[in-house]
Each structure stands twice: as structure tokens, then as C-alpha cells.
Design a protein around this motif. Structure first.
Motif, PDB file in Angstrom:
ATOM      1  N   VAL A   1       0.815  -1.220   0.000  1.00 18.10           N
ATOM      2  CA  VAL A   1       0.000   0.000   0.000  1.00 18.10           C
ATOM      3  C   VAL A   1       0.850   1.272   0.000  1.00 18.10           C
ATOM      4  N   LEU A   2       1.703   1.428   1.008  1.00 16.57           N
ATOM      5  CA  LEU A   2       2.433   2.692   1.140  1.00 16.57           C
ATOM      6  C   LEU A   2       3.423   2.904  -0.008  1.00 16.57           C
ATOM      7  N   ARG A   3       4.189   1.866  -0.356  1.00 20.36           N
ATOM      8  CA  ARG A   3       5.135   2.027  -1.453  1.00 20.36           C
ATOM      9  C   ARG A   3       4.398   2.182  -2.783  1.00 20.36           C
ATOM     10  N   GLY A   4       3.360   1.389  -3.009  1.00 19.06           N
ATOM     11  CA  GLY A   4       2.585   1.512  -4.242  1.00 19.06           C
ATOM     12  C   GLY A   4       1.914   2.856  -4.365  1.00 19.06           C
ATOM     13  N   GLY A   5       1.581   3.467  -3.216  1.00 19.55           N
ATOM     14  CA  GLY A   5       0.943   4.780  -3.227  1.00 19.55           C
ATOM     15  C   GLY A   5       1.911   5.930  -3.346  1.00 19.55           C
ATOM     16  N   GLY A   6       3.223   5.637  -3.386  1.00 17.65           N
ATOM     17  CA  GLY A   6       4.221   6.690  -3.562  1.00 17.65           C
ATOM     18  C   GLY A   6       4.898   7.154  -2.296  1.00 17.65           C
ATOM     19  N   ASP A   7       4.691   6.444  -1.169  1.00 17.61           N
ATOM     20  CA  ASP A   7       5.251   6.862   0.115  1.00 17.61           C
ATOM     21  C   ASP A   7       6.518   6.066   0.442  1.00 17.61           C
ATOM     22  N   GLY A   8       7.421   5.963  -0.523  1.00 14.69           N
ATOM     23  CA  GLY A   8       8.596   5.118  -0.378  1.00 14.69           C
ATOM     24  C   GLY A   8       9.548   5.564   0.707  1.00 14.69           C
ATOM     25  N   ARG A   9       9.629   6.866   0.958  1.00 12.53           N
ATOM     26  CA  ARG A   9      10.582   7.351   1.959  1.00 12.53           C
ATOM     27  C   ARG A   9      10.198   6.930   3.372  1.00 12.53           C
ATOM     28  N   PHE A  10       8.904   6.931   3.673  1.00 12.75           N
ATOM     29  CA  PHE A  10       8.475   6.446   4.985  1.00 12.75           C
ATOM     30  C   PHE A  10       8.777   4.965   5.141  1.00 12.75           C
ATOM     31  N   VAL A  11       8.506   4.197   4.081  1.00 11.69           N
ATOM     32  CA  VAL A  11       8.794   2.756   4.120  1.00 11.69           C
ATOM     33  C   VAL A  11      10.281   2.525   4.378  1.00 11.69           C
ATOM     34  N   MET A  12      11.139   3.330   3.744  1.00 14.88           N
ATOM     35  CA  MET A  12      12.574   3.195   3.942  1.00 14.88           C
ATOM     36  C   MET A  12      12.955   3.447   5.397  1.00 14.88           C
ATOM     37  N   LEU A  13      12.413   4.487   5.991  1.00 17.63           N
ATOM     38  CA  LEU A  13      12.741   4.811   7.375  1.00 17.63           C
ATOM     39  C   LEU A  13      12.342   3.684   8.329  1.00 17.63           C
ATOM     40  N   VAL A  14      11.135   3.180   8.162  1.00 20.64           N
ATOM     41  CA  VAL A  14      10.656   2.126   9.059  1.00 20.64           C
ATOM     42  C   VAL A  14      11.465   0.845   8.880  1.00 20.64           C
ATOM     43  N   ASP A  15      11.681   0.449   7.630  1.00 17.03           N
ATOM     44  CA  ASP A  15      12.411  -0.784   7.347  1.00 17.03           C
ATOM     45  C   ASP A  15      13.848  -0.735   7.865  1.00 17.03           C
ATOM     46  N   VAL A  16      14.543   0.333   7.508  1.00 18.70           N
ATOM     47  CA  VAL A  16      15.971   0.436   7.811  1.00 18.70           C
ATOM     48  C   VAL A  16      16.214   0.631   9.305  1.00 18.70           C
ATOM     49  N   LEU A  17      15.471   1.545   9.911  1.00 17.67           N
ATOM     50  CA  LEU A  17      15.695   1.812  11.331  1.00 17.67           C
ATOM     51  C   LEU A  17      15.340   0.619  12.200  1.00 17.67           C
ATOM     52  N   SER A  18      14.291  -0.115  11.828  1.00 18.88           N
ATOM     53  CA  SER A  18      13.886  -1.251  12.660  1.00 18.88           C
ATOM     54  C   SER A  18      14.929  -2.355  12.675  1.00 18.88           C
ATOM     55  N   ILE A  19      15.553  -2.606  11.521  1.00 18.80           N
ATOM     56  CA  ILE A  19      16.532  -3.700  11.485  1.00 18.80           C
ATOM     57  C   ILE A  19      17.862  -3.272  12.103  1.00 18.80           C
ATOM     58  N   TRP A  20      18.255  -1.998  11.881  1.00 17.94           N
ATOM     59  CA  TRP A  20      19.557  -1.553  12.372  1.00 17.94           C
ATOM     60  C   TRP A  20      19.538  -1.138  13.841  1.00 17.94           C
ATOM     61  N   LEU A  21      18.401  -0.638  14.317  1.00 12.63           N
ATOM     62  CA  LEU A  21      18.332  -0.177  15.706  1.00 12.63           C
ATOM     63  C   LEU A  21      17.707  -1.195  16.653  1.00 12.63           C
ATOM     64  N   ILE A  22      17.033  -2.226  16.098  1.00 15.97           N
ATOM     65  CA  ILE A  22      16.355  -3.196  16.954  1.00 15.97           C
ATOM     66  C   ILE A  22      16.885  -4.607  16.725  1.00 15.97           C
ATOM     67  N   ALA A  23      16.706  -5.132  15.510  1.00 14.53           N
ATOM     68  CA  ALA A  23      17.032  -6.536  15.257  1.00 14.53           C
ATOM     69  C   ALA A  23      18.523  -6.828  15.427  1.00 14.53           C
ATOM     70  N   ILE A  24      19.364  -5.992  14.826  1.00  8.75           N
ATOM     71  CA  ILE A  24      20.808  -6.256  14.876  1.00  8.75           C
ATOM     72  C   ILE A  24      21.380  -6.101  16.285  1.00  8.75           C
ATOM     73  N   PRO A  25      21.142  -4.975  16.974  1.00  8.20           N
ATOM     74  CA  PRO A  25      21.697  -4.850  18.333  1.00  8.20           C
ATOM     75  C   PRO A  25      21.193  -5.933  19.286  1.00  8.20           C
ATOM     76  N   LEU A  26      19.892  -6.207  19.253  1.00  9.81           N
ATOM     77  CA  LEU A  26      19.351  -7.216  20.164  1.00  9.81           C
ATOM     78  C   LEU A  26      19.836  -8.612  19.797  1.00  9.81           C
ATOM     79  N   GLY A  27      19.964  -8.883  18.483  1.00  7.85           N
ATOM     80  CA  GLY A  27      20.469 -10.183  18.065  1.00  7.85           C
ATOM     81  C   GLY A  27      21.905 -10.394  18.517  1.00  7.85           C
ATOM     82  N   TYR A  28      22.739  -9.358  18.352  1.00  2.00           N
ATOM     83  CA  TYR A  28      24.141  -9.475  18.754  1.00  2.00           C
ATOM     84  C   TYR A  28      24.274  -9.610  20.272  1.00  2.00           C
ATOM     85  N   LEU A  29      23.590  -8.742  20.993  1.00  2.00           N
ATOM     86  CA  LEU A  29      23.712  -8.761  22.454  1.00  2.00           C
ATOM     87  C   LEU A  29      23.195 -10.064  23.044  1.00  2.00           C
TER      88      LEU A  29
END
Length: 480
Positions: free
Chosen positions: A385-413
Motif C-alpha cells: 500500500v504505502l510504497r505503491g501509493g508513492g510513500d517510499g521514503r516512509f517505508v525506507m525509514l521504518v524498514d531500515v531503522l527497525s533492522i539496524w536499531l532493533i534486530a541487529i543490536p538485540l540479536g548481537y547482544l
């Protein structure tokens, strides 16, 4: 009350007809691609944990390229889908030309790195000398097929954005059959061929890529009648669309590339937790791909439909259809959860891996069953929905920040510092899906994601016109 809801929900018959017409072939195509992964892991898995782990980690490098292409072509397809809503074929051809040039540069770079620096790449993902040695030979051969795979995948994804999805299913079915046949020949040494093990699996994969590109080229030159793309267009001069392409496609490409780098970082974390953990994660990934075929298909179908609807100027209808898609995402997530719990035990009987690896895999699959609900929502809401509707920048922020600030640090620790059990580490790695859903839902409900990116690519229109028109059409509308 329920009867009224159902009646209203299925009122837009054109939507459900188009959704099913796109979803079914894409889901079957995804199922075929899962079959390729399953054939590889099952056949290589008979060789042992080390071989299975080496192939899984080596494929992470190709996975980065795949995500780069998925983002690049996905961003291009946002424009193409909206141009197709206007039936502007000339603009579609120009977008494809720019897209192919980026595809060529990226795939060639990855091919050279895989061929000349395969050992260095494998050393990033694992510290086990046996895994590195096995994966090095596999990756060097695999890289030979990157360019072929990239052009074939880019073309098929572009056709999909115009609701032309049947050809993908045929191409990938032929690829699956080719892969299985040559896996059987070269991994185990049948029909007089030498038994090459993991190198044989790489050869089989490259031959399947050759099959894909031949079929795609034949189709585009002989049978494709929608856009009639000519390969000489790759040498065209000024296209007049680069500014709009950079603004709309590059954020999606960066989204997938940065997310892919994050996913590969997680693979490094996993690879350094031992061969048992890596093998278990590889088997779990196959099941996840299998139970998610409809989810990923729905994400693609949603992007096409929303893109076409926004491109045709029906902003209010796009928002209404987005609501229906979210209900569908919850249903598909529940189905994926049930399938995961049902298939986790039978699937493990097909793998010749250690008892510890099987125990880890069963635990991982149980955790994923819960995560499936959130993954389904995120795939359709963000990628669809969001990317198809032209809201790609928001999708980028959510995708990138969630994996780099949540998944990776918690996975490593959790895995390397706190020493948590394997199942807890897996939960930390996949838990970012929950966080993404929390941030995505409010954005979806506000409806500000509707943007006609094609207006930015015309001489008479501007981005401001697009946003103004969307806001005007959405004012006072409800989410029903």
C-alpha cells in the motif's frame, strides 16, 4: 451487522477480480521459487551441516544483490504502475531504460566481487575454516549467474506491475525443473558426471539462470505486446526522466539495500553462533518462504493495484482498497501461522542434520508462527500500500531503522554478550516485525501516503500538484 460488513467489503468486485488475477500467479511463482530453495537445501543438506551452512551463508551475498534489485525495480515499478494507469507506454520505456542501466552496473559489480573475492566474502560470514572453504567454491561459480538473474528478474517484475504475471510463473517453473535436474546430476555425480557436492549445486543454479534469461528474451522479442521494449533503447541519449527516477526509485533501492545489508549483518551474527544454529536457521527460512508465498504475492498485488489506482487519479478509491488489503493481510497471517505449526515437524524429517539443529529449527518455527501475523501486515501495508501509493521514503525509514536499531543490536547482544538460548536470539532477530507494525498502522490510517509520482515526470505537472490533488481527494473521506 456482520452481514452488512461482508456485503460492503465485497462490493468492489473489480478490486477482488484484479487482486486474485495478480495474486494467484505470483503466489504460484513464489511457491516455485521456494521449490528451488527447498531443492537446494534438501539436496545439499544430505551432505551435512557444514555444507548446508556454507551454501546458506554464501547465498547471503546473492541475497544482498537480490534486495538491491528488488528495491531498484520495485521503486521503478511504482512509477511504471502509475504510468500504466494512464497507459503512458513511452514513459514506461524510459523508466525501464534507466532501470536496466542500474541493474547492469549493480549485477556486474557483484559478479566481479563474487569471482575474485569469494574467500574474503565468506570470511565475513563465518569463522569456521571448513565452512569458508566450502562456501568459497560455491560463491565463485554462483556469481557467474548474477547478471543473467538480474536482467530476467527485473523484466519479469516490470511486467508484473502491468498485471502481466503469467509469464513469470512459466519462466520460474522451467528454472525449477532445470535446477532440480542439474542438482541431481552434479551434486551426486549421476549420468556419468563427477560428484561435485556444493560446487555442483552452484553449477545447477547458474544453468537455471541461463534458462530464465533465454525464456525472458524470447518472450520480450516475440510475444510481448504491451510496451514493445527494444533493447537498443539502452543506448538512448537524454531520457528526461532521471530526476523523477532518482526521487522516487532511488529511496526504494536504498531501502532494500540498507535492509539487505542489515539482513546480511544478522547472517554474520548467526554464522558466528555455530553450524547448528546456522543450519537450523536455513531450514526455518525455507519453511518461512513456503508459508509466506501468498503474503509476498499479496504485497506485490497490492502495490500494483494501488499504483494503478493512484495513477488513474482515483485517490479515494485507493484508500478504500488499502483498507480491504489490511483485512486480507490479517487473514493471510493467520493462515501462515497455522501452516507453520502444522508443517514444522514433518519438514524436519527431510533433512539430514544433527539432532541439535533439528531442535533449534523446531523452536525457531514456533516463534515465527507468532511473528507471521505481523510480517503479513507489514508486507501488504509497507511494500504494497504505502510504497505503491508513492510513500517510499516512509517505508525506507521504518524498514531500515527497525533492522539496524532493533534486530541487529538485540540479536548481537542476546547471542554474543548475554548468552541467551538459541530460541531467544531468534526471537530478538525477528522481533522488529512487531515494532514496524506499531509505526506503520497510524501512517496507514492517516491516508497521507497517496502521491501520484507520474505528475512529477510530466512537463505540465509538479510534485506540489500531486500532493494538492491527493489531499483534496482525501479530505473528508473515511477509511471504510
Amino acid at each position: 451487522m456482520l452481514q452488512d460488513f461482508i456485503k460492503h467489503f465485497f462490493k468492489d468486485r473489480a478490486f477482488f477480480h484484479q487482486f486474485a488475477a495478480i495474486l494467484v500467479p505470483i503466489a504460484l511463482q513464489n511457491l516455485i521459487m521456494v521449490g528451488v530453495s527447498m531443492a537446494d537445501t534438501m539436496m545439499v543438506g544430505t551432505l551435512g551441516d557444514v555444507q548446508l551452512s556454507s551454501v546458506a551463508l554464501a547465498n547471503q551475498f546473492g541475497f544482498i544483490l537480490h534486495l538491491f534489485l528488488f528495491g531498484l525495480v520495485g521503486g521503478s515499478n511504482v512509477m511504471i504502475a502509475q504510468f500504466w494507469g494512464k497507459r503512458d507506454v513511452e514513459s514506461i520505456q524510459r523508466v525501464m531504460t534507466v532501470m536496466y542501466r542500474f541493474v547492469a552496473a549493480a549485477s556486474l559489480t557483484f559478479s566481479l566481487l563474487a569471482f575474485f573475492f569469494s574467500g574474503t566474502v565468506m570470511a565475513v560470514f563465518s569463522v569456521n575454516p571448513a565452512v569458508i572453504e566450502s562456501g568459497t567454491g560455491y560463491l565463485r561459480i554462483l556469481g557467474l549467474g548474477f547478471i543473467l538473474q538480474s536482467f530476467a528478474a527485473a523484466t519479469l517484475m516490470t511486467l508484473r506491475s502491468m498485471s502481466k504475471v503469467g509469464v513469470s510463473m512459466i519462466v520460474y517453473l522451467c528454472s525449477l525443473l532445470t535446477n532440480i535436474l542439474f542438482n541431481w546430476i552434479f551434486i551426486f555425480g549421476n549420468l556419468g558426471a563427477p560428484a561435485l557436492g556444493v560446487r555442483g549445486a552452484a553449477i545447477a543454479t547458474v544453468l537455471s539462470r541461463v534458462t530464465e534469461i533465454i525464456l525472458v528474451l524470447v518472450y520480450m522479442s516475440r510475444f510481448e505486446k504491451l510496451i514493445r521494449y527494444k533493447w537498443k533503447m539502452l543506448l538512448a541519449g537524454k531520457l528526461g526522466i532521471m530526476k523523477s527516477f532518482v526521487k522516487n526509485a532511488i529511496p526504494v533501492m536504498l531501502n532494500e539495500l540498507l535492509w539487505g545489508m542489515g539482513a546480511s549483518t544478522i547472517a554474520v551474527i548467526i554464522g558466528r553462533l555455530g553450524t547448528e544454529f546456522t543450519a537450523a536457521h536455513s531450514v526455518t527460512s525455507v519453511l518461512i518462504q513456503f508459508v509466506s508465498v501468498a503474503i509476498f504475492g499479496s504485497g506485490s498485488a497490492s502495490a500494483v493495484i494501488i499504483g494503478n489506482t493512484v495513477g488513474s487519479g482515483e485517490y479515494r478509491l485507493a484508500r478504500q482498497r488499502a483498507t480491504k488489503m489490511i483485512y486480507i493481510s490479517l487473514l493471510l497471517g493467520f493462515i501462515a501461522m497455522c501452516l507453520t505449526l502444522l508443517l514444522r515437524t514433518p519438514l524436519l524429517t527431510f533433512y539430514n542434520i544433527s539432532a541439535i539443529s533439528k531442535a533449534y529449527a523446531r523452536q525457531f518455527m514456533t516463534v515465527y508462527a507468532f511473528i507471521a501475523l505481523f510480517q503479513s501486515f507489514n508486507m501488504i501495508a509497507l511494500v504494497g500500500v504505502l510504497r505503491g501509493g508513492g510513500d517510499g521514503r516512509f517505508v525506507m525509514l521504518v524498514d531500515v531503522l527497525s533492522i539496524w536499531l532493533i534486530a541487529i543490536p538485540l540479536g548481537y547482544l542476546s547471542g554474543h554478550v548475554w548468552g541467551w538460548p538459541a530460541v531467544a536470539v531468534f526471537a530478538m532477530i525477528r522481533g522488529d516485525e512487531v515494532i514496524k507494525a506499531v509505526f506503520t498502522l497510524p501512517r496507514l490510517l492517516k491516508g497521507k501516503w497517496v502521491r501520484d509520482v507520474t505528475i512529477e515526470s510530466t512537463i505540465s505537472g509538479t510534485a506540489a500538484d500531486s500532493d494538492s490533488a491527493a489531499d483534496s481527494a482525501l479530505s473528508g473521506s473515511s477509511l471504510s
